[in-house]
Write a protein that holds these residues in place. Structure first.
Motif, mmCIF file in Angstrom:
data_model
loop_
_atom_site.group_PDB
_atom_site.id
_atom_site.type_symbol
_atom_site.label_atom_id
_atom_site.label_comp_id
_atom_site.label_asym_id
_atom_site.label_seq_id
_atom_site.Cartn_x
_atom_site.Cartn_y
_atom_site.Cartn_z
ATOM 1 N N ASP A 120 -35.116 48.774 65.658
ATOM 2 C CA ASP A 120 -35.619 47.686 66.498
ATOM 3 C C ASP A 120 -35.880 48.179 67.915
ATOM 4 O O ASP A 120 -35.071 48.921 68.486
ATOM 5 N N LEU A 122 -35.627 46.747 70.546
ATOM 6 C CA LEU A 122 -34.654 46.235 71.513
ATOM 7 C C LEU A 122 -33.453 47.165 71.615
ATOM 8 O O LEU A 122 -32.795 47.221 72.656
ATOM 9 N N VAL A 123 -33.171 47.909 70.541
ATOM 10 C CA VAL A 123 -31.980 48.761 70.503
ATOM 11 C C VAL A 123 -32.158 49.985 71.392
ATOM 12 O O VAL A 123 -31.235 50.387 72.114
ATOM 13 N N ILE A 183 -28.148 42.522 70.972
ATOM 14 C CA ILE A 183 -28.560 43.679 70.166
ATOM 15 C C ILE A 183 -28.243 43.464 68.694
ATOM 16 O O ILE A 183 -29.047 43.776 67.805
ATOM 17 N N THR A 184 -27.052 42.924 68.397
ATOM 18 C CA THR A 184 -26.652 42.769 66.995
ATOM 19 C C THR A 184 -27.367 41.611 66.313
ATOM 20 O O THR A 184 -27.765 41.717 65.146
ATOM 21 N N GLU A 185 -27.535 40.503 67.022
ATOM 22 C CA GLU A 185 -28.184 39.342 66.411
ATOM 23 C C GLU A 185 -29.709 39.404 66.508
ATOM 24 O O GLU A 185 -30.400 38.727 65.739
ATOM 25 N N ARG A 186 -30.232 40.148 67.452
ATOM 26 C CA ARG A 186 -31.682 40.347 67.644
ATOM 27 C C ARG A 186 -32.468 39.032 67.650
ATOM 28 O O ARG A 186 -33.344 38.823 66.807
ATOM 29 N N SER A 189 -37.301 40.591 70.552
ATOM 30 C CA SER A 189 -37.564 42.019 70.700
ATOM 31 C C SER A 189 -38.358 42.249 71.978
ATOM 32 O O SER A 189 -38.863 41.304 72.589
ATOM 33 N N ASP A 235 -38.024 32.057 70.189
ATOM 34 C CA ASP A 235 -38.926 33.210 70.238
ATOM 35 C C ASP A 235 -40.307 32.746 69.806
ATOM 36 O O ASP A 235 -40.622 32.651 68.618
#
Length: 342
Positions: A120, A122-123, A183-186, A189, A235
């Motif tokens: 992802d 975002l990570v 980060i974990t639930e995203r 992005s 989103d």
């Protein structure tokens, strides 16, 4: 001073001067020739480019060592010089690795694409900032050990002051945990258009403390991660059918004929406005409940492609149109009781 003494000083100055010329000009020329040849391997080229600074400092340090040796410096001066050179080299290498961290994450992303493992977007930025922060802390402790500072005593002092630090850094800790939650639930992005009760904009970056968004008028918003982690987030980029969702409350004395007339005019406005489109989803105008304040109304208006491109403008147009219609029909909005000042 004897002739021999002047000769020794001259040798020391010559060592410093020659190594400075080598480090400043030759090393720079060598790396300038080498980096373009590695253009096909971007990570290797960036690594070599980042090592130019440490290489120059190594040459400079060699000159100072030769100068001290020529001057027959005392032992404590060599010990002090060793620590200073080690500190400078460690800072230089640490800064090089700090700069290379984004390139390492880019390499991980490319490797994931080749292995059909989606990383992802975002990570990457978040882990880059975390890695850079860890690098700074690691270099700091290495430098302390170079200067012979007792780390066990330092950790004991940190343990004694831990409570005070944690109390002072509660907001930063919440933001860090909020970043891990995002980060974990995203929920979004990088590049997504998001909306929450407090913000609206396009996500540009996320760090371990905050998330950066760009509003539609170009303003940069820096939002604490704890704020976003504790708010409902829409989103818009992931919504298959973008829609405006407006809720309001009319006065409790609003009559059924007034509601019918308002609903009819609102439906006509939506059908005539190019920002909205009901081909994929029907318009919804409904009474959602009766409260102490009055009659709760909700309007759900799916947008056209052009309207979705200007999501904020479309929602604003709908709100203004609703206010105009309510005023035109002589309907009153619910009056909420004022909160008395203490």
């Amino acid at each position: 001073m004897t002739q021999f003494d002047w000769l020794t000083v001259g040798e020391a100055l010559a060592a410093i001067g020659v190594t400075w010329l080598v480090g400043h000009y030759f090393v720079r020329w060598l790396f300038a020739k080498l980096v373009p040849r590695l253009g096909r391997w971007s990570l290797l080229a960036n690594l070599v480019q980042a090592l130019r600074g440490p290489a120059q400092w190594f040459v400079f340090a060699s000159g100072w060592y030769l100068a001290l040796y020529a001057l027959h410096a005392p032992r404590f001066v060599f010990i002090l010089g060793n620590r200073m050179v080690a500190t400078i080299m460690m800072l230089s290498f640490g800064y090089a690795l700090y700069q290379l961290m984004p390139h390492f994450m880019h390499l991980v992303d490319r490797a994931g694409n080749r292995l059909d493992v989606k990383v992802d977007n975002l990570v990457g930025p978040f882990l880059t900032h975390i890695g850079q922060a860890c690098m700074v802390v690691l270099i700091f402790f290495i430098i302390l050990s170079i200067w012979g500072i007792n780390l066990s005593g330092l950790f004991a002092g940190v343990g004694l002051a831990g409570l005070a630090v944690s109390m002072a850094a509660q907001d930063q800790i919440r933001n860090l945990l909020g970043g891990f939650i995002i980060i974990t639930e995203r929920p979004f992005s990088i590049g997504d258009k998001i909306q929450s009760p407090s913000v609206f904009g396009i996500v540009e970056d996320i760090t371990f403390r905050s998330t950066r968004l760009r509003t539609l008028d170009g303003t940069l918003l820096v939002v604490p991660n704890a704020t976003l982690a504790n708010e409902p987030i829409t989103d818009i980029s992931r919504v298959k059918i973008p829609r405006a969702n407006v809720t309001f409350t009319l006065a409790s004395d609003t009559t059924q004929p007034e509601l019918d007339q308002l609903f009819k005019k609102m439906m006509a406005f939506l059908k005539q406005n190019w920002r909205f489109d009901d081909t994929k989803m029907a318009y919804q105008i409904m009474v959602t409940g009766l409260t102490v304040q009055g009659v709760a109304i909700q309007v759900i208006a799916p947008m056209s492609d052009r309207g979705a491109d200007d999501f904020f403008g479309s929602t604003t147009d709908l709100n203004i149109a609703l206010l105009d219609l309510i005023e035109e029909l002589g309907i009153k909005l619910a009056a909420y009781p004022a909160i008395a000042d203490k």
